[in-house]
Design an enzyme around this catalytic site. Structure first.
Site, PDB file in Angstrom:
ATOM      1  CG  ASP A   1      -3.043   4.912   1.433  1.00 36.48           C
ATOM      2  OD1 ASP A   1      -2.655   5.956   0.871  1.00 36.48           O
ATOM      3  OD2 ASP A   1      -4.115   4.347   1.153  1.00 36.48           O
TER       4      ASP A   1
ATOM      5  CD  GLN B   1      -0.189  10.815  -4.953  1.00 34.31           C
ATOM      6  OE1 GLN B   1       0.280  11.123  -3.874  1.00 34.31           O
ATOM      7  NE2 GLN B   1      -1.222  11.451  -5.484  1.00 34.31           N
ATOM      8  NE  ARG B   2      -3.591   4.247  -8.011  1.00 32.34           N
ATOM      9  CZ  ARG B   2      -4.878   4.036  -7.784  1.00 32.34           C
ATOM     10  NH1 ARG B   2      -5.359   4.164  -6.556  1.00 32.34           N
ATOM     11  NH2 ARG B   2      -5.684   3.699  -8.746  1.00 32.34           N
TER      12      ARG B   2
ATOM     13  CB  THR C   1      -0.953   0.077   1.205  1.00 37.93           C
ATOM     14  OG1 THR C   1      -1.537   1.387   1.232  1.00 37.93           O
ATOM     15  CG2 THR C   1      -0.239  -0.122   2.530  1.00 37.93           C
TER      16      THR C   1
ATOM     17  N   GLY D   1      -3.766   9.874   0.351  1.00 41.25           N
ATOM     18  CA  GLY D   1      -3.750   9.467   1.763  1.00 41.25           C
ATOM     19  C   GLY D   1      -5.001   9.970   2.443  1.00 41.25           C
TER      20      GLY D   1
END
Lengths: 410, 410
Positions: free
Chosen positions: A145, A299-300, A143, A190
């Protein structure tokens, strides 16, 4: 521990990261090399693929091609957001899973995902134990996150943090090019945990960091926010703001969703994201030139800028899951414990899957500054080692050469 | 040609790119090494720095530090958007420039920018000639928009194109991860020319390209757009759209600015950018899950992903400007001519600055498909060589190590 011979399934679930496929490759490579594992199946779209009997035979893939998964962002086997029932309430899905497991003699199940995926993993593990079907179940974390229980950090976070800090540094250069006033608001993912937003502060180490950072761990106060930004802008003519998409008012409502937030100067519904919204509020208040930037999906999935350490650790998590399962372990998520000392180092560790499904590990409040607009040195010391290591992604025509799997159904 | 001894000024102007500093470094390094050039000054914020007498003495900078300019995005000397008057109408600024030139014995003036900067350059060149002040003036091109006259392409474009195509490929992976419907709209810079939007199509070469691409060279039709997207979505369950920020209706109004565009289903003003707007229109029409992504400033400052060929050519343009000026040339912009043949190659060439200031080189209509939603093979063949070459940006703490100049005022 007795040897358990049989096939394995690897499934991926939840939102993409830059390195989730490195973990899947860690599982696949190790499983293909293990004599006890008779077949390696990739579930198409996670548990939904298992339920549908859609399993890819990984042995048909060229070794060099599956190795490219280390540099391929997003979930190469396909993902899902399927919420599985509690087996004590409704065991329909579990009966079907058992049927598929029996059909393919699946004795190892690896599930690669976040909190929800670990919960799915745990329920399957419990069910198989209850019905007496011998199957070893292991969770492989991922993840961006960074909010999973137990583990020091999660594969996926370091790469997203590196992408964010690098992008912030580059935008800093761009935003400081004119000798005229400029305020920049950068929105970072987030929803509930501020690990990613906090990582923006890493850019400060190369002199290009945000002036203020807002995390969802503390309440957002629009008046204080405007004061923070205006004070900096009045002093320097610039202000760079990094803000988590999850910032919320004291009443719990998201700033991004509030229709008529007190003090934001707007009485009507707004489209567009948080960055745009905050940019407009600042513009109305200060008259300054303001630009809102949302890092969005970039960003991911920015694998070209992944942290090599993250890629390596993601692989290690998958590899360890297989190795520990072969030794007889089951019902655990593989994670990391950070070694004490000034040099960064981790050891893998197993964390029982049996935890609260809704758990989200947040940034400790003592790592947020007392003004609630930045992170402390402890946060930097924690995050910095995770963005280390440059990756050299294979290229074709100057563009990333991602894995191209045949995906032959078993 | 007689030798001209004296100082030089290098100034930067207009919007940032990833490689404009590589051009400036090309000028600075070559000028520092030239015996005829007695001092090398960097103008703070372009022509505004000249007018204010704010000149940095580049000889005080450590050689290794200025070399880092090759990897530092945005205009390191500072930029401006100052519109200089026609010297025949108002010569106030020119008198002041002449004063500064005389004060520092400036005999070489290099200006690094886009169309407006070339116009400034031209006016200064004409004025100096008119008043009989011996000074050689050369333009060094930069623009991500790739819209400058004469030259085959512009330094800055290749790196932005590489950033865009790579990001599109990564987002493609992300957007195709679930087996549920998903439409993605990616907004790309380029107000009047579609070079950057068209570059999105390069991602198709690695199997991760957009389904449709909309350029500002042709009129945008919302109904046709919705039909294009819906048809693809209905067939495949996905659709990736790349769209230039500059797309406009047949009446010339920008789609991003229209308050009540016919057919967009909204009767009220919208905040947020074009991607958000189009995403909302599609959502309303199809009910699909839609995500709008704006590449924003990232695409013009993403130096970590610059094309090495672009960095090298940008340097070459700056170097050539100095070399040609030393040989006696003046009143030209340095550009590139592409060599014939299947192997990519360029030679530098000089283009007279005396051109229409408002000229913008657009994508030829025959390089846009007849459906007006994509580019042809000719476009790909043109753009692909420009994104080649991987750069290895110096790092510190896992983050880009940009140039840190002392900027000592002369």
């Amino acid at each position: 521990m007795e040897q358990l011979r049989g096939a394995c399934i690897i499934g991926q679930s939840g939102g993409p990261t830059s390195v989730i496929n490195s973990s899947a490759y860690g599982v696949i490579r190790t499983a293909l090399d293990a004599p006890e594992i008779t077949a390696v199946y990739g579930a198409a779209n996670g548990i939904q693929g298992v339920l549908a009997g859609r399993l890819y035979d990984m042995s048909t893939e060229a070794p060099a091609e599956i190795e490219l998964m280390k540099h391929t962002p997003s979930s190469e086997l396909g993902s899902c957001r399927y919420k599985i029932a509690d087996p004590d309430v409704d065991d329909t899905d579990y009966k079907r899973i058992l049927e598929v497991f029996k059909q393919y003699n699946v004795r190892y199940f690896f599930y690669n995902g976040g909190n929800d995926s670990m919960d799915t993993c745990n329920k399957i593990s419990r069910y198989m134990k209850k019905v007496g079907y011998d199957c070893r179940v292991m969770g492989v974390p991922k993840t961006i996150d960074n909010d999973l229980f137990g583990t020091d950090h999660c594969p996926g976070f370091g790469s997203a943090a590196k992408y964010i800090a690098t992008s912030i540094a580059e935008v800093y250069k761009d935003a400081h090019v004119y000798n005229t006033g400029m305020i920049t608001v950068i929105e970072i993912m987030g929803r509930h945990a501020g690990w990613l937003a906090g990582s923006a502060a890493l850019a400060g180490l190369v002199g290009c960091g945000p002036d203020v950072v807002y995390l969802p761990e503390v309440d957002f106060d629009m008046d204080q926010f405007l004061k923070d930004v205006t004070d900096i802008y009045n002093k320097t003519g610039k202000c760079m703001v990094a803000v988590s998409e999850g910032v919320h008012y004291a009443d719990g409502s998201f700033v991004s969703e509030a229709k008529t937030a007190a003090g934001d100067g707007f009485g009507h519904a707004q489209l567009g994201g948080l960055a745009t919204r905050l940019a407009n509020v600042i513009k109305e208040k200060t008259g300054a030139q303001v630009r809102g930037i949302e890092l969005s999906l970039l960003q991911r999935c920015g694998a070209h800028l992944a942290s090599q350490r993250d890629i390596d650790e993601a692989f290690l998590a998958g590899k360890t899951a297989v190795e520990e399962a072969l030794k007889g372990e089951s019902g655990y998520m593989v994670g990391f414990q950070r070694l004490a000392g000034s040099e960064y180092g981790v050891r893998t560790a197993l964390f029982p899957l049996e935890v609260e499904a809704n758990y989200e590990k947040k940034v400790p409040l003592e790592w947020i500054n007392k003004e609630h607009n930045g992170v402390t040195k402890e946060f930097i010391d924690y995050a910095l080692p995770l963005i280390q290591g440059e990756t050299y992604i294979p290229k074709e025509n100057g563009l990333p050469r991602f894995a191209r799997l045949k995906k032959v159904l078993a």
